[in-house]
Design an enzyme around this catalytic site. Structure first.
Site, mmCIF file in Angstrom:
data_model
loop_
_atom_site.group_PDB
_atom_site.id
_atom_site.type_symbol
_atom_site.label_atom_id
_atom_site.label_comp_id
_atom_site.label_asym_id
_atom_site.label_seq_id
_atom_site.Cartn_x
_atom_site.Cartn_y
_atom_site.Cartn_z
ATOM 1 N N ILE A 603 -12.434 35.744 -5.067
ATOM 2 C CA ILE A 603 -11.497 34.965 -5.779
ATOM 3 C C ILE A 603 -10.203 34.773 -4.300
ATOM 4 O O ILE A 603 -9.750 35.696 -4.920
ATOM 5 C CB ILE A 603 -11.189 35.395 -7.341
ATOM 6 C CG1 ILE A 603 -12.364 35.193 -7.994
ATOM 7 C CG2 ILE A 603 -9.945 34.800 -7.376
ATOM 8 C CD1 ILE A 603 -13.119 34.473 -7.825
ATOM 9 N N ASN A 605 -7.504 33.043 -4.839
ATOM 10 C CA ASN A 605 -6.364 33.616 -6.101
ATOM 11 C C ASN A 605 -6.502 33.555 -7.564
ATOM 12 O O ASN A 605 -7.026 32.503 -7.783
ATOM 13 C CB ASN A 605 -5.025 31.723 -5.334
ATOM 14 C CG ASN A 605 -3.901 31.703 -6.181
ATOM 15 O OD1 ASN A 605 -3.530 32.312 -7.152
ATOM 16 N ND2 ASN A 605 -3.060 31.369 -5.862
ATOM 17 N N PRO A 606 -6.304 34.854 -7.910
ATOM 18 C CA PRO A 606 -6.360 34.737 -8.993
ATOM 19 C C PRO A 606 -5.168 34.124 -10.199
ATOM 20 O O PRO A 606 -6.394 33.647 -10.995
ATOM 21 C CB PRO A 606 -6.067 36.581 -9.314
ATOM 22 C CG PRO A 606 -5.948 36.616 -8.131
ATOM 23 C CD PRO A 606 -5.938 35.718 -6.550
ATOM 24 N N THR A 608 -4.681 30.710 -9.930
ATOM 25 C CA THR A 608 -4.819 29.373 -9.861
ATOM 26 C C THR A 608 -6.059 28.771 -10.848
ATOM 27 O O THR A 608 -6.583 28.336 -11.014
ATOM 28 C CB THR A 608 -4.483 28.537 -8.618
ATOM 29 O OG1 THR A 608 -5.428 29.533 -7.533
ATOM 30 C CG2 THR A 608 -3.103 28.652 -8.051
ATOM 31 N N LYS A 675 -17.725 31.700 -4.482
ATOM 32 C CA LYS A 675 -18.977 30.929 -4.644
ATOM 33 C C LYS A 675 -18.356 29.442 -5.313
ATOM 34 O O LYS A 675 -18.806 28.211 -5.944
ATOM 35 C CB LYS A 675 -19.725 31.261 -5.462
ATOM 36 C CG LYS A 675 -20.435 32.515 -4.990
ATOM 37 C CD LYS A 675 -22.143 33.245 -5.460
ATOM 38 C CE LYS A 675 -21.228 33.930 -6.873
ATOM 39 N NZ LYS A 675 -23.083 34.839 -7.928
ATOM 40 N N GLU A 679 -16.790 24.254 -11.384
ATOM 41 C CA GLU A 679 -17.735 23.670 -13.332
ATOM 42 C C GLU A 679 -18.036 25.097 -13.342
ATOM 43 O O GLU A 679 -18.058 24.628 -15.601
ATOM 44 C CB GLU A 679 -19.211 23.115 -12.289
ATOM 45 C CG GLU A 679 -19.008 22.722 -11.000
ATOM 46 C CD GLU A 679 -18.008 21.094 -10.443
ATOM 47 O OE1 GLU A 679 -18.812 20.623 -11.202
ATOM 48 O OE2 GLU A 679 -17.325 20.922 -9.810
#
Lengths: 723, 171, 329
Positions: A603, A605-606, A608, A675, A679
């Site tokens: 991740i 930017n945790p 956003t 990843k 979605e």
């Protein structure tokens, strides 16, 4: 510690909160004229005649275009963009008298003001001749397989093992029909195009686009131009969720109008027009049959889907992709069919395919777990897939087990009384439900240009987009870390087709694709400066530039997928847990809590990322409880084409949302280890809620949304059931 | 500028109107069709693009502005009917030195948006929500912010931003 | 005619005079429904007469036996008026769940009961609709009618009346004061709206050139002991699929002396339920009595497919509203 992984605030935040971020309709080129459309009123047929005199007589009206006087465009064949349907032919506005659906644009008024254009459009008189078309009723009896060229993505039939035999031999079996209605993106910003031709034949479009390169290519072909004669600018996108992937007909209309009146023209669609001018998530009916042995081992899965498409394009989606890989079943089978309806063509909407398929699958799994007398979470764990049995490949990474455990712990799943209708609070029935989520992790080739200045600043440019997830911010983070510069010294530019090539901003692959290119470009920049200056280890490239007395240095960076897809199966995963409160008398459902844990790789930017995840949950609550396009089968149109009767969640519908990301990285898929999360955040929410509603009420409602009418009408069925 | 409808007795009927709009403390003169909404006047005439058009018919709240200090949907007000009123848009929210309003800063701090399109409307509505005294609890904020739709789904962050700002305002 | 005409009314007399003379004229004040219709070209007026300058219509007068509301009072002004909250909880509660704060700052009490139906077909000008275009047929009867009426419909129209405020006003025996060039008259709120019958285009019992000047709401124990419940598909900012305004007056023994029940979201006009009121009278105020009286709410109701659930929802809404009210007394 680097800036990748830090919850930094958005770099475009100050502009957005000050109203200074400029969206498509907000550019004001000199001499701008305004357009408004006239729409077909029959679902199939021809325009027989026009009377435009009333419209043309209005003050301020510049032109009225119909198929009778509009320029015939070259419309050169386009290599099908991956966002376009694989079969059929796209709508070519004002090129003939054919009407393919109600709401199709059949005339365009250009005027000095938006008010005059709208006024005149309402005074264009026309007659339509209705003819028999494909039909207006979504009738599976008319279904057909998807066209040949598209079957690689969504095969008509696929089977592993002997499903019928396995089902017949299963100790426990369930079967159900699941219906998901038409769902509409309804991004807050309406689609708009401003088109301006320059004197030497070049065209500039300010547009709402998730892929400026695709718009450039399509418009160039439509008008017979070279690609470098078209420039598409889209610095900010006010939400899209898939709705701005394709270059829709209104983009062509705006460019056509600007050409005719020889002035810049703006075509901004109304909210009602959006229901027929762009696409939607297609209505899909599914049948799921599952069988398991006595201790809850899945033996057979058969999932059949009937998806809606238009009569002029072959829109299909990978509804059944998860069927064969989500669980470790002995056998699995999928059947995919399309049903043509005289309507505008569907299009990808956040999590296209998987969101729909997982809705049915995860409700059915819940039913099977119940039939087998096994806790729904335990049932899923017993059938955990360590390997993709569909592709017969190992996963490049999979932390779904962590997702289940983390979300279950944060949710308090152990407090669930397995008995349905057993939990109550404040007079409401309380239900707990859960579901899995899955989305294929992908990447595409991308390129960037990176320029480092001797004053210690850098600019990174690419034709990517930011429809809200925070591309500006996260790419700045990647570049700042790779260049070892503070974030505020790095500028990231996007949304312009003259910038280096970027792939579609969709499918949760922007970071994997563009982020990889940013990293590659920055790495290359540092290497080349180092080589140029014969720099010693530890010298910052800015110092090298200064030593070389160079003002700046620029390189291109590229990144593309390797052969990892041949050796590994890559997916993002998630687990969603829902608590609902159902009014036992009135049938209203509230989601009091949602907990989601996601395996989205690294991740960047945790902050956003969390926003993206809770945003997906909100859309999932909408899908579960209120969203549906109400199609009239006689008139061929969606009747609730606005934001007052097509309901999306408001503040009052959203209580506690808890989204976390489990420890995960996927360096096989890309060097950043990401990843994608867009979605996956919507996937699984609706079935988790539907399963919770079942737990609260004992009602298995297999048709979305779960509105009070469905609960109240299902009661008769429930009351007749043995307790 | 008068037309066929002008047989209405004493009424001074106009289909085009000359008017002055007082936006963020500044007077703007313009001539528009009578049916022009305040929203379209702000965006298309004055190029004050911070006020957003999401639906044009009062169903989303993206165009929320303050009219004499009260929040309203600019799309549901005719420009001519806003004459003589004080109009505050997102462009007029900043402090005397151009600094962000505390709620604007709180939206950044709490990540109260994604795409940013509903954001000016949420902020204008939030400013009014606090001023009205309707920010006493999360539940109250949710109720009184429900006229502002956020399709990206930033609701919990928006509520947190308003709650934090209201708490600060109380102290 | 080049577009919409606009004029400021110099006086109430001038406004009604002009309104009477122009078939295409409409009064504009809050404009919250009217501007939607203008934008969507649903019965768009040709001439707007702006009455917001008429300060005489802006007053809230709280008297001993009645309260007078001027037509130009904004919805939020009523909600924020302490004395009204105590005197007419049902009215204030109905307004508090109406639309959004932004809309409530614009919309007036005069205009709110005159807002047009949300029937999906009425709102899409390209479809047949008797209310919008008489004689074209009712698309809702066999169409998407989940939100349509089960009470008061006809073979020509089953459009639901959308105002919450009007339901509460009907329950509390309010009167509308109407003004025209012929002077003033008052009309029971329950008679303000017409049934669609075979002329659904005529929605109100207003004469040509007549406008709502204000309302008179009687103060009574009943009104003080009233409540409004709204059931809808999402938490806020949405019209009712079912609603109930209820009022109860009890004697010392807890027996119901007087009852008022009106419902919304289910009928073609604000719908009073005298049979439910009658069944409550003289009975103890308790859940079983409420349930049995509420079961009479659907007398004469007709379902049309998608809206059949309202047959089940309506009695439960009424019973729930009565139970919630009883909790407070």
């Amino acid at each position: 510690m680097g800036v990748i992984g830090q919850p930094v605030p958005r770099v475009d935040g100050p502009a957005k909160v000050a109203g200074k971020a400029t969206y498509a309709a907000e550019f004001h080129p000199e001499g701008l004229a305004y357009a408004a459309t006239v729409r077909a009123t029959v679902p199939h047929g021809r325009v027989a005649s026009f009377d435009t005199t009333g419209a043309e007589a209005l003050p301020g009206v510049i032109a009225v275009l119909t198929h009778e006087n509009a320029p015939r465009l070259p419309w050169q064949p386009v290599e099908q963009a991956p966002v376009d349907p694989g079969g059929g032919e796209q709508l070519k506005p004002l090129q003939s008298d054919r009407i393919l659906f109600a709401g199709q644009p059949i005339a365009l008024v250009v005027a000095e003001s938006q008010e005059a254009a709208r006024d005149a459009a309402s005074r264009v008189r026309f007659t339509c001749i209705a003819e028999a078309g494909a039909g207006l009723i979504f009738d599976p009896a008319r279904a057909r397989p998807p066209s040949e060229g598209t079957q690689e993505s969504y095969p008509a039939e696929w089977e592993r093992g002997d499903t019928e035999g396995a089902l017949a031999a299963s100790a426990v079996q369930v079967e159900g029909d699941y219906l998901q209605p038409r769902l509409y993106h309804n991004a807050m910003e309406p689609h708009a195009t401003i088109a301006a031709w320059d004197t030497d034949g070049g065209l500039t479009l300010w547009d709402k686009s998730q892929w400026v390169d695709n718009f450039r290519d399509q418009i160039a072909r439509n008008f017979g131009l070279d690609e470098n004669e078209v420039r598409v600018i889209s610095p900010f996108v006010g939400g899209a969720f898939g709705a701005a992937l394709r270059c829709w007909p209104h983009v062509t209309l705006a460019a056509m109008a600007a050409k005719v009146v020889e002035r810049p023209v703006r075509l901004e669609l109304t909210r009602r027009e959006l229901y027929t001018s762009i696409g939607f998530r297609p209505q899909t009916l599914q049948n799921v049959r599952l069988g398991a042995d006595g201790d809850g081992r899945l033996r057979g899965i058969v999932q059949t889907a009937w998806g809606l498409t238009s009569a002029y394009e072959d829109y299909g989606e990978e509804v059944l992709d998860p069927t064969g890989m989500l669980y470790d079943a002995e056998s699995a089978k999928t059947v995919y069919r399309l049903v043509e309806v005289d309507t505008n063509t569907p299009t990808p909407m956040r999590g296209p395919g998987a969101v729909t398929g997982v809705f049915a699958m995860e409700m059915a799994i819940d039913e099977l777990a119940d039939a087998a007398g096994i806790d729904p979470l335990e049932f899923r764990l017993r059938n955990y897939a360590e390997r993709d049995r569909k592709k017969d490949l190992p996963f490049s990474s999979k932390a779904l087990r962590d997702c289940y455990a983390t979300a279950a712990r944060r949710f308090g799943w152990e407090k669930r009384n397995p008995e349905r209708r057993s939990m109550r609070a404040d007079g409401m029935l309380v239900g707990y439900g859960m579901a899995s989520a899955v989305w294929p992790a992908m990447r595409s080739p991308a390129s960037v240009r990176v320029r480092l200045f001797a004053n210690g600043t850098a600019v990174v440019r690419t034709a990517a987009s930011d429809m809200g997830p925070g591309t500006y911010t996260s790419m700045t983070q990647v570049a700042a870390e790779m260049l070892d510069l503070p974030m505020e010294r790095v500028t990231f530019e996007l949304g312009d087709s003259t910038l280096p090539m970027a792939p579609v901003h969709g499918g949760s692959m922007t970071m994997a694709s563009v982020g990889s290119a940013v990293a590659a470009g920055c790495t290359r920049l540092c290497q080349e400066i180092g080589r140029l200056g014969d720099a010693k280890d530890g010298e910052h490239p800015v110092e090298t530039l200064k030593r070389l007395r160079r003002d700046s240095f620029e390189v291109e960076g590229k990144a593309e997928p390797g052969k990892e897809a041949e050796t590994h199966s890559s997916y993002a995963f998630g687990a969603v847990f829902a608590e609902v409160r159902v009014d036992p008398d009135l049938g209203t459902v509230r989601v009091s809590r949602l907990v989601g844990a996601y395996d989205g790789g690294v991740i960047v930017n945790p902050r956003t990322a969390r926003s993206q995840a809770i945003g997906g949950m909100v859309q999932g609550i909408g899908m579960a409880l209120m969203e549906a396009g109400e199609w009239d089968e006689r008139l061929g149109r969606v009747m609730n084409a606005n934001l007052a009767e097509y309901l999306v969640p408001v503040h009052a519908d959203i209580e506690e949302l808890d989204a976390v990301f489990v420890e995960s990285e996927d360096r096989i898929l890309n060097p950043l280890g990401v990843k994608g999360i867009a979605e996956i955040a919507l996937c699984g929410v609706a079935p988790a809620i539907a399963n919770a509603v079942w737990h609260a009420t004992g009602l298995r409602i297999r048709e979305l949304p779960l509105t009070p009418d469905r609960l109240l009408m299902a009661e008769e069925w429930a009351e007749g059931m043995p307790a | 500028m008068q037309d066929a409808a002008n047989d209405a007795g004493d009424l001074d009927v106009r289909s085009t109107v000359d008017l002055t709009l007082a936006v963020n403390g500044e007077d703007h003169r313009l001539e528009v069709p009578a049916r022009t909404t305040l929203l379209d006047a702000l965006r298309d005439r004055l190029h004050l693009n911070g006020t957003k058009k999401g639906c044009g018919i009062g169903q989303c709240g993206a165009c929320t502005v303050l009219l004499d200090g009260q929040r309203v949907n600019a799309c549901l007000v005719l420009a001519v009917m806003a004459e003589g009123r004080h109009i505050t848009t997102i462009e007029g929210l900043h402090g005397p030195a151009g600094e962000l309003h505390p709620l604007q800063q709180a939206f950044i701090d709490h990540d109260g948006f994604q795409c940013g399109y509903c954001t000016p409307g949420q902020i204008m509505s939030g400013v009014a929500c606090i001023a009205e005294g309707h920010a006493g609890s999360r539940a109250e904020i949710r109720q009184h912010m429900s006229g502002n739709i956020c399709r990206c789904g930033a609701y919990v962050n928006i509520v947190a931003a308003i709650e934090a700002t209201a708490g600060g305002a109380d102290r | 005619m080049s577009g919409l005409g606009y004029a400021r009314a110099p006086s109430l007399a001038g406004a009604v005079e002009a309104l009477g003379r122009h078939a295409g004229a409409e009064i504009v004040a809050g404009g919250t429904d009217l501007l939607q219709r203008l934008e969507e070209e649903v019965l768009p007026p040709e001439l707007l007469i702006d009455i917001t300058g008429l300060d005489g219509l802006r007053a809230i007068e709280v008297g001993e036996s009645e309260v007078r509301l001027g037509a130009l009072v904004r919805l939020n002004e009523v909600i924020d008026y302490e004395a009204l909250r105590a005197a007419f909880p049902a009215i204030v509660e109905a307004l508090a769940v109406t639309a959004s704060p932004q809309v409530r700052n614009l919309a007036t009490v005069g205009g709110n009961p005159l807002q047009k139906t949300r029937c999906l077909y009425f709102r899409d000008r390209t479809t047949p609709c008797n209310r919008r275009e008489p004689g074209t047929g009712c698309s809702a009867l066999q169409g998407r009618n989940r939100i349509n009426a089960i009470l008061g419909g006809s073979e020509h129209c089953i459009a639901t009346h959308p105002s919450d405020f009007a339901v509460a006003m009907t329950a509390l025996d309010a009167k509308a004061v109407l003004a025209s060039t012929r002077g003033e008259r008052s009309l029971a709120f329950a008679d303000l709206h017409r049934l669609p019958g075979d002329t659904p285009q005529h929605e109100y019992n207003l004469r040509r050139g007549e406008i709502i000047k204000g309302y008179i709401i009687p103060r009574a124990v009943l009104a003080r002991q009233s409540h409004y419940l709204k059931v809808r598909d999402r938490g806020e900012f949405e019209w009712a699929i079912s609603s109930a305004a209820v009022a109860l007056e009890l004697d010392m023994a807890g027996t119901i002396v007087r009852a008022r029940v009106a419902v919304g979201g289910v009928a073609t006009k604000p719908w009073r339920l005298p049979q439910v009121e009658f069944a409550l009278r003289g009975r103890p105020a308790e859940p079983a009595v409420f349930a049995s009286a509420a079961s009479l709410a659907t007398e004469g109701a007709v379902a049309h497919g998608d809206n059949a659930y309202k047959l089940r929802l309506l009695p439960r809404t009424v019973a729930r509203a009565l139970n919630e009210l009883r909790e407070r007394l």
